[in-house]
Design a protein around this motif. Sequence first.
Motif, PDB file in Angstrom:
ATOM      1  N   ALA A  26       0.841  -1.162   0.138  1.00 52.64           N
ATOM      2  CA  ALA A  26      -0.228  -0.083   0.244  1.00 52.64           C
ATOM      3  C   ALA A  26       1.030   0.851  -0.105  1.00 52.64           C
ATOM      4  O   ALA A  26       2.406   1.091   0.678  1.00 52.64           O
ATOM      5  CB  ALA A  26      -1.098  -0.108   1.380  1.00 52.64           C
ATOM      6  N   LEU A 507      -7.689  -0.658  -8.615  1.00 48.62           N
ATOM      7  CA  LEU A 507      -7.275  -1.751  -7.952  1.00 48.62           C
ATOM      8  C   LEU A 507      -8.164  -2.638  -9.147  1.00 48.62           C
ATOM      9  O   LEU A 507      -9.769  -2.992  -9.521  1.00 48.62           O
ATOM     10  CB  LEU A 507      -7.573  -1.998  -7.020  1.00 48.62           C
ATOM     11  N   ALA A 526      -6.637  -4.432   1.112  1.00 48.76           N
ATOM     12  CA  ALA A 526      -5.898  -3.249   0.095  1.00 48.76           C
ATOM     13  C   ALA A 526      -7.157  -1.658   0.045  1.00 48.76           C
ATOM     14  O   ALA A 526      -7.698  -0.551   0.473  1.00 48.76           O
ATOM     15  CB  ALA A 526      -6.319  -3.320  -1.664  1.00 48.76           C
ATOM     16  N   PRO A 537      -3.035   1.152  -2.765  1.00 46.18           N
ATOM     17  CA  PRO A 537      -2.677  -0.217  -3.415  1.00 46.18           C
ATOM     18  C   PRO A 537      -1.856   0.500  -4.540  1.00 46.18           C
ATOM     19  O   PRO A 537      -2.142   1.866  -5.347  1.00 46.18           O
ATOM     20  CB  PRO A 537      -4.049  -0.599  -4.290  1.00 46.18           C
ATOM     21  N   THR A 541      -1.832  -2.361  -9.281  1.00 41.42           N
ATOM     22  CA  THR A 541      -1.762  -3.891  -8.635  1.00 41.42           C
ATOM     23  C   THR A 541      -2.991  -4.508  -9.104  1.00 41.42           C
ATOM     24  O   THR A 541      -4.355  -4.037  -9.181  1.00 41.42           O
ATOM     25  CB  THR A 541      -2.712  -3.283  -7.172  1.00 41.42           C
TER      26      THR A 541
END
Length: 599
Positions: A26, A507, A526, A537, A541
């Motif tokens: 993160a 994400l 996340a 994130p 990712t």
Amino acid sequence: MPRRTRSLAAAGIAGVILAGSAVAPAVAAPVGAGWGRPATTDRTSPTEARRVDRVPTPRIDWYPCYDYAECATVRLPLDYDKPHGATTEIAVLRVKARDQERRIGSLFVNPGGPGGPGTDMALAAPYYLGDEVLDRFDIVGVDPRGVGSSQQVRCFASVKDQTRAYAGLNVAFPWTRAEEKAYVVASKAVGRGCSTTGRPLSGAMSTAEVARDMDVLRRAVGDRKLTYLGFSYGSVLGQYYANMFPDRVRALVVDGVLDPRAWVGQGRDRGLLQEDRMRSAQGASRALREILARCDAAGASACPLAGGAARAYETVAQRLRAAPLVIEDPDLGSVTIRYSDFVGASLSALYDPAGYQQVVAITAELLALTDPATAAPARERARAAVVRLAAEARQQARRYDFPYDNNLETFLGVDCTDANHPTDAASWPERAARADQRDPYFGRAWAWATSPCARDTWTVRDEDVYTGPFDRRTSAPVLVVGNYWDPATNYRGAVSSAALLPNSRLLSSDSWGHTAYGTSACATGAIDAYLVRGTLPARGTVCTGDVQPFAEPVGGPAADRAETAKRTLAGQGAPRRGEPKRLPPVVAPLPAVGTLTVR
């Protein structure tokens, strides 16, 4: 004990969905003058600020309910241009933060639908949300206007009138000419009913009105800015709020994302089917093709259709298109399986991360039952399995009898009022057929969901709908979560929505089922980290879902999880910290029309 999460599908959430995934690091959210705040932020327009800010802050008179929650109802303006005029009653439920001394504020949740009751989702929160979120937030669910325990929209004066109007809708989607004709007639009847008897509430259920309600309720629970987690259609509500009130966002997460421009339909797209713009069927078709391809790769020991899975699926489809399968059962009587039932069952299964097992099983069983050469023992096993599924479906099917069931009308009250749709319901057969050619099997299923919205028959309007812009810079980032194999909210909707919002982070999740929360420690962690601490994130990712098709044998542990959870939950209240997440009180995916499962 390590924290375990449960997917929303296994938890029974629509709209509603562990170890082994690589968790990307993160990173801190973009920082400006404060927590997660960019250097510049767009402002709420003077018109919207005037609408909501002149409404007095409601006093919420909470009372204990459901053993561990608090409930209340609040009256809010039916029309925000008339803050002291007619009102509508809104139901609210909260589950208080477990650590009140470290409480951050309230987390508003919405399960989608449209027409999903947020109170049910908040009540279920202890069974699917992470421990850190439950510790730090009061979980608040709102039943949008017209929905659930809020003042209900009713498009017909009686159940009798409703039942007669709905007569042609009781199929997953129409396939034969006769079914299409009946479906169009019923769609027009429903559109007219909601545009007359359903007024004024049916014309005041737009997403913009619900976003205004949420802003007033944010103030009522004492939060300076909104923290929000919305799934599926709840992503539309979240994006509306972000763009209507961009400077009032603390943290906003949307999972299973619909592009709001495609939802509304603007410019040349105004006259298209909503499905032509959103392409939900494309996502479902991609997921089905991938499951069948992985079946072949896994081999016969893992998948009974291996060696020709796509061919087997199409063979069943062709046989059922030619004629329904009729099974006589001493308990159920005559059981009819239509082509649309097969596709509808497949689509419903794709909502679940382990649904590939159901897709394979129902295909294998129907392949045997539609083949006259199938040996008697195999035929009997398949017959018993299909009859069992039919019995379960019959128990869960919507019946337009007492009491008045307005689930379809809540879906339409939002969608038909928000979005632009073609003019004449009679054009749907041709349009749906084209959608099916483009996205096999599921094009018709998704296309027909909006036929009552034809503009000639759905004539009630909300003069204060919001149609954009959808590119406002928010006071805190919007975390946009998309699942590669989502059968309802096409992954491309997450990509385009994230590209549209200048202060957002995408994400991605290589996972199965509808939405990504709960499908892996990566995705869940996340989202939780952003809601609690404001950390995002890393860019790029991609999480990996714990459940992957044919990683375990058909009928293995994944097939038993939901049933085991149901049994363990029976008679128990909310789980304590550290206990396994289990199945909550069922919040079923909403049917749009017939037996079709919708967003």
